[in-house]
Write a protein that holds these residues in place. Structure first.
Motif, PDB file in Angstrom:
ATOM      1  N   ILE A   1       0.855  -1.185   0.000  1.00  0.00           N
ATOM      2  CA  ILE A   1       0.000   0.000   0.000  1.00  0.00           C
ATOM      3  C   ILE A   1       0.897   1.243   0.000  1.00  0.00           C
ATOM      4  O   ILE A   1       1.799   1.357   0.823  1.00  0.00           O
ATOM      5  CB  ILE A   1      -0.937   0.024   1.218  1.00  0.00           C
ATOM      6  CG1 ILE A   1      -1.899  -1.172   1.159  1.00  0.00           C
ATOM      7  CG2 ILE A   1      -1.712   1.316   1.289  1.00  0.00           C
ATOM      8  CD1 ILE A   1      -2.770  -1.316   2.377  1.00  0.00           C
ATOM      9  N   SER A   2       0.609   2.145  -0.894  1.00  0.00           N
ATOM     10  CA  SER A   2       1.392   3.373  -1.009  1.00  0.00           C
ATOM     11  C   SER A   2       1.019   4.362   0.093  1.00  0.00           C
ATOM     12  O   SER A   2      -0.153   4.556   0.403  1.00  0.00           O
ATOM     13  CB  SER A   2       1.144   4.011  -2.372  1.00  0.00           C
ATOM     14  OG  SER A   2       1.764   5.271  -2.431  1.00  0.00           O
ATOM     15  N   LEU A   3       2.026   4.978   0.665  1.00  0.00           N
ATOM     16  CA  LEU A   3       1.803   6.006   1.680  1.00  0.00           C
ATOM     17  C   LEU A   3       1.626   7.391   1.066  1.00  0.00           C
ATOM     18  O   LEU A   3       1.273   8.333   1.772  1.00  0.00           O
ATOM     19  CB  LEU A   3       2.982   6.036   2.656  1.00  0.00           C
ATOM     20  CG  LEU A   3       3.073   4.891   3.637  1.00  0.00           C
ATOM     21  CD1 LEU A   3       4.325   5.040   4.492  1.00  0.00           C
ATOM     22  CD2 LEU A   3       1.849   4.820   4.521  1.00  0.00           C
ATOM     23  N   LEU A   4       1.871   7.525  -0.221  1.00  0.00           N
ATOM     24  CA  LEU A   4       1.821   8.832  -0.868  1.00  0.00           C
ATOM     25  C   LEU A   4       0.487   9.550  -0.691  1.00  0.00           C
ATOM     26  O   LEU A   4       0.472  10.734  -0.325  1.00  0.00           O
ATOM     27  CB  LEU A   4       2.192   8.721  -2.343  1.00  0.00           C
ATOM     28  CG  LEU A   4       2.365  10.038  -3.083  1.00  0.00           C
ATOM     29  CD1 LEU A   4       3.411  10.911  -2.404  1.00  0.00           C
ATOM     30  CD2 LEU A   4       2.757   9.769  -4.520  1.00  0.00           C
ATOM     31  N   PRO A   5      -0.671   8.890  -0.894  1.00  0.00           N
ATOM     32  CA  PRO A   5      -1.943   9.595  -0.674  1.00  0.00           C
ATOM     33  C   PRO A   5      -2.106  10.079   0.769  1.00  0.00           C
ATOM     34  O   PRO A   5      -2.591  11.185   1.007  1.00  0.00           O
ATOM     35  CB  PRO A   5      -3.004   8.557  -1.035  1.00  0.00           C
ATOM     36  CG  PRO A   5      -2.317   7.626  -1.961  1.00  0.00           C
ATOM     37  CD  PRO A   5      -0.895   7.555  -1.469  1.00  0.00           C
ATOM     38  N   TYR A   6      -1.668   9.268   1.729  1.00  0.00           N
ATOM     39  CA  TYR A   6      -1.734   9.671   3.143  1.00  0.00           C
ATOM     40  C   TYR A   6      -0.835  10.883   3.396  1.00  0.00           C
ATOM     41  O   TYR A   6      -1.236  11.833   4.082  1.00  0.00           O
ATOM     42  CB  TYR A   6      -1.320   8.502   4.034  1.00  0.00           C
ATOM     43  CG  TYR A   6      -1.203   8.883   5.488  1.00  0.00           C
ATOM     44  CD1 TYR A   6      -2.333   9.039   6.277  1.00  0.00           C
ATOM     45  CD2 TYR A   6       0.037   9.114   6.062  1.00  0.00           C
ATOM     46  CE1 TYR A   6      -2.234   9.407   7.602  1.00  0.00           C
ATOM     47  CE2 TYR A   6       0.152   9.480   7.391  1.00  0.00           C
ATOM     48  CZ  TYR A   6      -0.977   9.625   8.157  1.00  0.00           C
ATOM     49  OH  TYR A   6      -0.877   9.993   9.474  1.00  0.00           O
ATOM     50  N   ILE A   7       0.350  10.859   2.825  1.00  0.00           N
ATOM     51  CA  ILE A   7       1.285  11.978   3.002  1.00  0.00           C
ATOM     52  C   ILE A   7       0.717  13.249   2.382  1.00  0.00           C
ATOM     53  O   ILE A   7       0.809  14.330   2.977  1.00  0.00           O
ATOM     54  CB  ILE A   7       2.668  11.617   2.421  1.00  0.00           C
ATOM     55  CG1 ILE A   7       3.302  10.507   3.253  1.00  0.00           C
ATOM     56  CG2 ILE A   7       3.574  12.838   2.350  1.00  0.00           C
ATOM     57  CD1 ILE A   7       4.522   9.866   2.625  1.00  0.00           C
ATOM     58  N   ARG A   8       0.134  13.123   1.195  1.00  0.00           N
ATOM     59  CA  ARG A   8      -0.492  14.292   0.554  1.00  0.00           C
ATOM     60  C   ARG A   8      -1.612  14.848   1.425  1.00  0.00           C
ATOM     61  O   ARG A   8      -1.744  16.061   1.582  1.00  0.00           O
ATOM     62  CB  ARG A   8      -1.044  13.911  -0.813  1.00  0.00           C
ATOM     63  CG  ARG A   8      -0.007  13.764  -1.872  1.00  0.00           C
ATOM     64  CD  ARG A   8      -0.668  13.441  -3.191  1.00  0.00           C
ATOM     65  NE  ARG A   8       0.315  13.272  -4.233  1.00  0.00           N
ATOM     66  CZ  ARG A   8       0.156  12.509  -5.280  1.00  0.00           C
ATOM     67  NH1 ARG A   8      -0.969  11.819  -5.446  1.00  0.00           N
ATOM     68  NH2 ARG A   8       1.097  12.405  -6.182  1.00  0.00           N
ATOM     69  N   GLY A   9      -2.447  13.972   1.949  1.00  0.00           N
ATOM     70  CA  GLY A   9      -3.545  14.411   2.808  1.00  0.00           C
ATOM     71  C   GLY A   9      -3.047  15.099   4.067  1.00  0.00           C
ATOM     72  O   GLY A   9      -3.598  16.111   4.502  1.00  0.00           O
ATOM     73  N   THR A  10      -1.997  14.551   4.645  1.00  0.00           N
ATOM     74  CA  THR A  10      -1.412  15.146   5.851  1.00  0.00           C
ATOM     75  C   THR A  10      -0.808  16.517   5.537  1.00  0.00           C
ATOM     76  O   THR A  10      -0.972  17.473   6.310  1.00  0.00           O
ATOM     77  CB  THR A  10      -0.358  14.200   6.453  1.00  0.00           C
ATOM     78  OG1 THR A  10      -0.995  12.952   6.764  1.00  0.00           O
ATOM     79  CG2 THR A  10       0.261  14.774   7.711  1.00  0.00           C
ATOM     80  N   ALA A  11      -0.135  16.626   4.413  1.00  0.00           N
ATOM     81  CA  ALA A  11       0.453  17.905   4.006  1.00  0.00           C
ATOM     82  C   ALA A  11      -0.639  18.934   3.716  1.00  0.00           C
ATOM     83  O   ALA A  11      -0.521  20.102   4.104  1.00  0.00           O
ATOM     84  CB  ALA A  11       1.337  17.713   2.775  1.00  0.00           C
ATOM     85  N   ASP A  12      -1.700  18.501   3.040  1.00  0.00           N
ATOM     86  CA  ASP A  12      -2.807  19.416   2.770  1.00  0.00           C
ATOM     87  C   ASP A  12      -3.459  19.885   4.068  1.00  0.00           C
ATOM     88  O   ASP A  12      -3.786  21.064   4.210  1.00  0.00           O
ATOM     89  CB  ASP A  12      -3.860  18.757   1.874  1.00  0.00           C
ATOM     90  CG  ASP A  12      -3.447  18.710   0.421  1.00  0.00           C
ATOM     91  OD1 ASP A  12      -2.458  19.373   0.049  1.00  0.00           O
ATOM     92  OD2 ASP A  12      -4.122  18.003  -0.358  1.00  0.00           O
ATOM     93  N   PHE A  13      -3.641  18.979   5.017  1.00  0.00           N
ATOM     94  CA  PHE A  13      -4.232  19.363   6.292  1.00  0.00           C
ATOM     95  C   PHE A  13      -3.350  20.393   7.005  1.00  0.00           C
ATOM     96  O   PHE A  13      -3.857  21.380   7.558  1.00  0.00           O
ATOM     97  CB  PHE A  13      -4.472  18.146   7.180  1.00  0.00           C
ATOM     98  CG  PHE A  13      -5.091  18.494   8.498  1.00  0.00           C
ATOM     99  CD1 PHE A  13      -6.387  18.972   8.569  1.00  0.00           C
ATOM    100  CD2 PHE A  13      -4.375  18.363   9.671  1.00  0.00           C
ATOM    101  CE1 PHE A  13      -6.961  19.315   9.782  1.00  0.00           C
ATOM    102  CE2 PHE A  13      -4.939  18.693  10.889  1.00  0.00           C
ATOM    103  CZ  PHE A  13      -6.234  19.171  10.947  1.00  0.00           C
ATOM    104  N   ALA A  14      -2.037  20.185   6.991  1.00  0.00           N
ATOM    105  CA  ALA A  14      -1.116  21.146   7.617  1.00  0.00           C
ATOM    106  C   ALA A  14      -1.230  22.512   6.949  1.00  0.00           C
ATOM    107  O   ALA A  14      -1.242  23.552   7.625  1.00  0.00           O
ATOM    108  CB  ALA A  14       0.318  20.628   7.544  1.00  0.00           C
ATOM    109  N   ALA A  15      -1.349  22.528   5.627  1.00  0.00           N
ATOM    110  CA  ALA A  15      -1.494  23.797   4.898  1.00  0.00           C
ATOM    111  C   ALA A  15      -2.822  24.465   5.240  1.00  0.00           C
ATOM    112  O   ALA A  15      -2.881  25.695   5.417  1.00  0.00           O
ATOM    113  CB  ALA A  15      -1.396  23.552   3.399  1.00  0.00           C
ATOM    114  N   LEU A  16      -3.878  23.671   5.356  1.00  0.00           N
ATOM    115  CA  LEU A  16      -5.185  24.235   5.704  1.00  0.00           C
ATOM    116  C   LEU A  16      -5.181  24.802   7.116  1.00  0.00           C
ATOM    117  O   LEU A  16      -5.800  25.844   7.366  1.00  0.00           O
ATOM    118  CB  LEU A  16      -6.277  23.171   5.557  1.00  0.00           C
ATOM    119  CG  LEU A  16      -6.530  22.673   4.138  1.00  0.00           C
ATOM    120  CD1 LEU A  16      -7.547  21.535   4.159  1.00  0.00           C
ATOM    121  CD2 LEU A  16      -6.987  23.791   3.232  1.00  0.00           C
ATOM    122  N   LEU A  17      -4.496  24.132   8.035  1.00  0.00           N
ATOM    123  CA  LEU A  17      -4.383  24.671   9.399  1.00  0.00           C
ATOM    124  C   LEU A  17      -3.703  26.034   9.383  1.00  0.00           C
ATOM    125  O   LEU A  17      -4.134  26.965  10.075  1.00  0.00           O
ATOM    126  CB  LEU A  17      -3.597  23.717  10.297  1.00  0.00           C
ATOM    127  CG  LEU A  17      -4.353  22.577  10.927  1.00  0.00           C
ATOM    128  CD1 LEU A  17      -3.402  21.676  11.715  1.00  0.00           C
ATOM    129  CD2 LEU A  17      -5.480  23.063  11.811  1.00  0.00           C
TER     130      LEU A  17
END
Length: 70
Positions: A1-17
């Protein structure tokens, strides 16, 4: 399972915060009682994610992937 989508989501959440969250106001308004404070924190996360993903489909998909991975 690729972690890339999770990492993108985490990065987007940090940017939204960074864009939508006011830490000082959050601390001021956050209830002191533990359970109420946790609910308040969760609702703030939902608010930030909702604001940030309303017009950005890619962000919305990334946030979804973040939750799917957990």
């Amino acid at each position: 399972i690729s972690l890339l989508p999770y990492i993108r989501g985490t990065a987007d959440f940090a940017a939204l915060l960074t864009r939508y969250h006011d830490d000082a106001l959050h601390r001021e308004l956050r209830p002191k009682e533990a359970n109420a404070g946790q609910i308040f924190d969760m609702l703030e996360s939902i608010r930030v994610e909702t604001l940030g993903s309303q017009h950005l489909l890619g962000v919305q998909q990334n946030l979804y992937q973040r939750y799917e991975h957990k």
